[in-house]
Write a protein that holds these residues in place. Structure first.
Motif, short mmCIF file in Angstrom:
data_model
loop_
_atom_site.label_atom_id
_atom_site.label_comp_id
_atom_site.label_asym_id
_atom_site.label_seq_id
_atom_site.Cartn_x
_atom_site.Cartn_y
_atom_site.Cartn_z
N ALA A 293 0.82 -1.13 -0.03
CA ALA A 293 0.06 -0.04 -0.04
C ALA A 293 0.97 1.21 0.16
O ALA A 293 0.58 2.32 -0.84
CB ALA A 293 -0.97 -0.01 1.20
N VAL A 294 1.83 1.19 1.04
CA VAL A 294 2.74 2.38 0.86
C VAL A 294 3.49 2.59 -0.57
O VAL A 294 3.35 3.69 -1.01
CB VAL A 294 3.72 2.00 1.92
CG1 VAL A 294 5.22 2.92 1.94
CG2 VAL A 294 3.26 2.17 3.20
N GLN B 97 6.32 0.72 -8.76
CA GLN B 97 5.27 1.32 -8.08
C GLN B 97 3.87 0.94 -8.86
O GLN B 97 2.63 0.73 -8.09
CB GLN B 97 5.43 2.83 -7.98
CG GLN B 97 6.19 3.33 -6.63
CD GLN B 97 7.62 3.52 -7.15
OE1 GLN B 97 8.10 2.79 -7.96
NE2 GLN B 97 8.30 4.42 -6.64
N ALA B 98 3.96 0.95 -10.09
CA ALA B 98 2.90 0.71 -11.04
C ALA B 98 2.29 -0.49 -10.61
O ALA B 98 1.12 -1.37 -10.48
CB ALA B 98 3.11 0.89 -12.48
N ALA B 99 3.33 -1.62 -10.48
CA ALA B 99 3.19 -2.97 -10.26
C ALA B 99 2.39 -3.08 -8.73
O ALA B 99 1.25 -4.03 -8.54
CB ALA B 99 4.20 -3.81 -10.18
N PRO C 1 8.73 6.79 2.44
CA PRO C 1 8.92 7.48 1.39
C PRO C 1 9.04 9.10 1.65
O PRO C 1 8.31 9.56 2.42
CB PRO C 1 7.71 7.06 0.45
CG PRO C 1 6.72 6.60 1.40
CD PRO C 1 7.51 5.88 2.49
N SER C 2 9.62 9.70 0.60
CA SER C 2 9.85 11.06 1.16
C SER C 2 8.59 12.15 0.46
O SER C 2 8.28 12.86 0.95
CB SER C 2 11.17 11.83 0.41
OG SER C 2 11.20 11.24 -1.11
N HIS C 3 7.97 11.35 -0.58
CA HIS C 3 6.52 12.35 -0.84
C HIS C 3 5.98 11.22 -1.54
O HIS C 3 6.14 10.39 -2.01
CB HIS C 3 7.21 13.55 -1.71
CG HIS C 3 7.54 13.15 -3.09
ND1 HIS C 3 8.44 12.94 -3.48
CD2 HIS C 3 6.55 13.05 -4.27
CE1 HIS C 3 8.68 12.89 -4.90
NE2 HIS C 3 7.73 12.69 -5.49
N TRP C 4 4.38 11.67 -1.41
CA TRP C 4 3.14 10.77 -1.93
C TRP C 4 2.99 11.19 -3.17
O TRP C 4 3.00 12.53 -3.56
CB TRP C 4 2.07 10.66 -0.84
CG TRP C 4 2.66 10.54 0.52
CD1 TRP C 4 3.02 11.30 1.50
CD2 TRP C 4 2.72 9.02 1.18
NE1 TRP C 4 3.40 10.72 2.61
CE2 TRP C 4 3.65 9.28 2.41
CE3 TRP C 4 2.53 7.89 0.71
CZ2 TRP C 4 3.51 8.15 3.13
CZ3 TRP C 4 2.77 6.69 1.19
CH2 TRP C 4 3.16 6.94 2.57
N GLY D 60 6.29 8.44 -3.99
CA GLY D 60 7.01 8.96 -5.01
C GLY D 60 8.42 8.32 -5.24
O GLY D 60 8.53 7.30 -5.05
N ILE D 61 9.44 9.19 -5.14
CA ILE D 61 10.89 8.66 -5.13
C ILE D 61 11.10 8.36 -3.71
O ILE D 61 10.75 8.64 -2.77
CB ILE D 61 11.88 9.71 -5.56
CG1 ILE D 61 11.39 10.28 -6.62
CG2 ILE D 61 13.40 8.97 -5.53
CD1 ILE D 61 11.73 11.75 -6.70
#
Ligand SMILES: Nc1ncnc2c1ncn2[C@@H]1O[C@H](COP(=O)(O)OP(=O)(O)OP(=O)(O)O)[C@@H](O)[C@H]1O
Ligand SMILES: [Mg+2]
Lengths: 300, 360
Positions: A60-61, A264-266, A75-78, A66-67
């Motif tokens: 989920a995370v 992330q797409a996966a 993660p540093s940003h969503w 993002g990166i």
């Protein structure tokens, strides 16, 4: 992952240390051995939880991140970017539609084939009954890919490769064990006298089946159908082998996805894949454990 | 019931059945009159259920025929037979309410809704369960489930009602009450009934006639009084009620037990002297403390049974049980005589005439 695990272990250790103090309030004097066992049990439950829920949280995370550089735990940003990517891709939409076409067809076909067999297994004692019942496990015992590859040979000669029917057949294989064993148990749990009583008041054999046997076995059959639906829905290897290039379902699409997109797409796609499972599982739980049928089964 | 019905007779005509390579019922002959309640009584495994299931159509006889009202039904499937069965575990359908359970057979017959409703209500009133009409079987007590099963069988107005140990799941008090209910309902609607039990008390108290079975055969078929007073075989005598058995010799002055004691007998089934086995009910053993010519006995044990007292006696080395008045004073030595005895040779009753003759 490992951080969460460590947390779990630490928690378990804490509980273990506390136990001898907490126990004397209980009815019986605790033996040190029982306390240790209890502590171990707790550790086990926590570890199990971490193993089961951990990956889901991770997924989920991932789907919203993002990166994300390795040493950082969070993660540093969503972002919703990956969801957009997935929904914008036409082939992904098509694969979802296909998955939701195959799974119901396979489930119904499996039920049509296996339920009569399950009834026969539970009600008649024919020669080879046990052997047959156990051999159904064989389809699950061998590495599937070997089975699929040898099937592919047969499918080529029958012109089933790349056809709808071919994919249905290959997905069917994974559902047979559920669709036979669970309903067999469900039918066997129904006392014969319930069927005889229905015959006695004037119902013919078919009527008895549809008015008495089937409704009473329904919870088991329902569970079997859900498991079969999910098995068909998640089947990737055989579908890939037989369906390509005409029929690409969600799980087979995963292969392409992992190769062509960032992970992330996966993750987004796995969550989409998991939704039917979660919905169906909770449906099954509600229906089987809370319904009137369960109540009815509490007879002596 | 709503409609008047003509009760039917049942004939089991030389029926045999093999199961698992064994003969379970062999050459059975039994005729039940219309409106009669017959008990099949016998020890576990003697073929009672097998017989009942053949009447109900769940088993096919290997030989012989079963007739109801004179017509052979032995080749019909259960749903075509004019019989209704109350199963030992009641076999109520757990997914249907009491109403649905009882009305199922009527709905299959496609009767009008209003008539179904009326008949179900009537039969539930008969068994005293109107207040549970919309309950599920799991929600009512064992005794109530039993009566629902009875109602479900009765509502179809069968010609023959079959009950397989219908009371065995109930506690002792309830068992007595429900069996009286069943008898009362059975007599009210006059339905031909076969009642299977291995409880002799149950059989004696509710039957018109009892068929005592052993090893797949009918040992004796008679009304409860005859069965108790004139048991045709040693097996029947020992299975129905308590009975003292002694081998010995019948002579001019009483029965000489193998142990040597000479017991006077007031009334016997036969008076021809010779070697016999004698059966004496404990209540037919008369005891007295003064010497009026009985055999000498010492009291081994006294057991209070409430409305009577059981004495365990030693009569010249033979054990003897006697039922006496509860307030009989305790003594060590007594004299006993038999007020009534039945004689057996090779396990078969030796009976001379209708009115037994005294031997002194
Ligand atoms: N399907 C079967 N196959 C083989 N043997 C059977 C079968 N059904 C019953 N039997 C045997 O037949 C015998 C009689 O069975 P039955 O059920 O008629 O006895 P019962 O008189 O009703 O006894 P109980 O009082 O214990 O109910 C038993 O020894 C049983 O094991
Ligand atoms: Mg039985």
């Amino acid at each position: 992952m490992s951080a969460i695990e460590q947390q779990g272990v630490a928690l378990g250790g804490l509980e273990q240390a506390e136990l001898p103090v907490a126990r004397p309030t209980r009815r019986r004097m605790p033996t040190p051995r029982a306390a240790v066992l209890r502590g171990l049990g707790f550790v086990f439950v926590v570890a199990l939880l971490v193993f089961m829920v951990g990956p889901l949280v991770w997924l989920a995370v991932r789907a919203f991140s993002g990166i994300w550089q390795y040493p950082r735990f969070w993660p540093s940003h969503w972002t919703l970017q990956w969801w957009r990517t997935v929904f914008d891709d036409k082939s992904l939409g098509r694969s979802m539609k296909l998955s939701f076409e195959f799974a119901p067809v396979v489930t119904v076909a499996s039920a049509a084939i296996c339920l009569p067999a399950a009834y026969a297994f539970s009600r008649f004692n024919f020669p080879g009954r046990r052997v047959l019942l156990v051999s159904l496990f064989a389809t699950n015992a061998f590495p599937k890919i070997g089975l699929y590859i040898s099937m592919a040979g047969v499918f080529y000669s029958l012109n089933l490769m790349g056809t709808f029917l071919g994919v249905v057949i290959v997905q069917l294989i994974g559902t047979i064990v559920f669709m036979t064993w669970i309903p067999t148990a469900a039918f066997s749990a129904i006392p014969r006298s319930l069927e005889e009583a229905a015959r006695d008041v004037g119902a013919g054999p078919l009527r008895v089946f549809f008015r008495v046997t089937f409704p009473l076995a329904a919870p088991g059959i329902f569970v079997a159908m859900i498991l079969s639906f999910l098995a068909a829905f998640d089947e990737a290897q055989g579908t890939f082998l037989v369906g390509i290039p005409n029929y690409i379902t969600m799980p087979t699409e995963m292969y392409t996805l992992v190769l062509n997109y960032p992970e992330q797409a996966a993750a987004v796609f796995s969550i989409l894949l998991a939704i039917p499972s979660v919905v169906l599982m909770s449906l099954a739980r509600k229906h089987v454990m809370g319904g009137k049928l369960a109540e009815g089964f509490q007879i002596r | 019931m709503t409609d008047a019905q003509t009760p039917a007779g049942l004939l089991i005509d030389r029926v045999s059945k093999d199961l698992g390579g064994r003969t379970i019922v062999s050459d059975m002959q039994l005729e039940v009159h219309a409106g009669e309640l017959t008990c099949l009584l016998g020890p576990s495994g003697c073929g009672k259920t097998t017989t009942l299931r053949m009447i109900g159509g769940f088993l096919q006889p290997d030989a012989g025929a079963i007739l109801i009202d004179g017509s052979d039904i032995s080749r019909l499937p259960p749903e075509k037979r004019p019989t209704a069965m109350v199963f030992q575990n009641y076999a109520l359908w757990p997914h249907m309410t009491v109403f649905k359970n009882v009305s199922f057979g009527l709905r299959l017959r496609k009767l009008p809704k209003a008539e179904i409703r009326e008949r179900v209500e009537n039969v539930l009133e008969l068994v005293g369960l109107t207040h549970h009409i919309h309950s599920y079987p799991a929600r009512i007590s064992g005794g109530e489930q039993q009566r629902v099963a009875l109602a479900r069988a009765l509502v179809l107005e069968p010609k023959v009602l079959l009950l397989d140990e219908p009371l065995s799941n109930l506690d002792a008090k309830l068992r007595v009450r429900v069996r009286e209910d069943i008898r009362e309902i059975q007599q009210r609607i006059g339905i031909t009934t076969i009642f299977v039990t291995h409880d002799q008390d149950e059989a004696l108290s509710l039957s018109d006639r009892i068929a005592v079975m052993s090893g797949g055969r009918v040992e004796q078929y008679a009304d409860p009084r005859t069965l108790y007073r004139h048991p045709a075989t040693h097996f029947v005598a020992s299975f129905v009620g308590a009975m003292n058995f002694y081998t010995g010799t019948l002579g001019g002055d009483g029965f000489r037990l193998a142990g040597g004691a000479q017991v006077p007998v007031d009334s016997l089934s036969s008076r021809t002297p010779g070697e016999y086995e004698i059966g004496v009910r404990p209540e037919d053993v008369t005891v007295s403390s003064n010497g009026d010519g009985g055999a000498e006995a010492s009291v081994v044990r006294e057991i209070q049974r409430g409305h009577y007292k059981e004495l365990v006696l030693d009569v010249g080395g033979d054990e003897m049980r006697a039922f006496v008045a509860p307030d009989l004073p305790a003594v060590d030595r007594l004299r006993v005589r038999f007020s009534r005895g039945v004689l057996y040779r090779d396990g078969v009753l030796q009976e001379q005439s209708e009115s037994p003759v005294a031997v002194r």
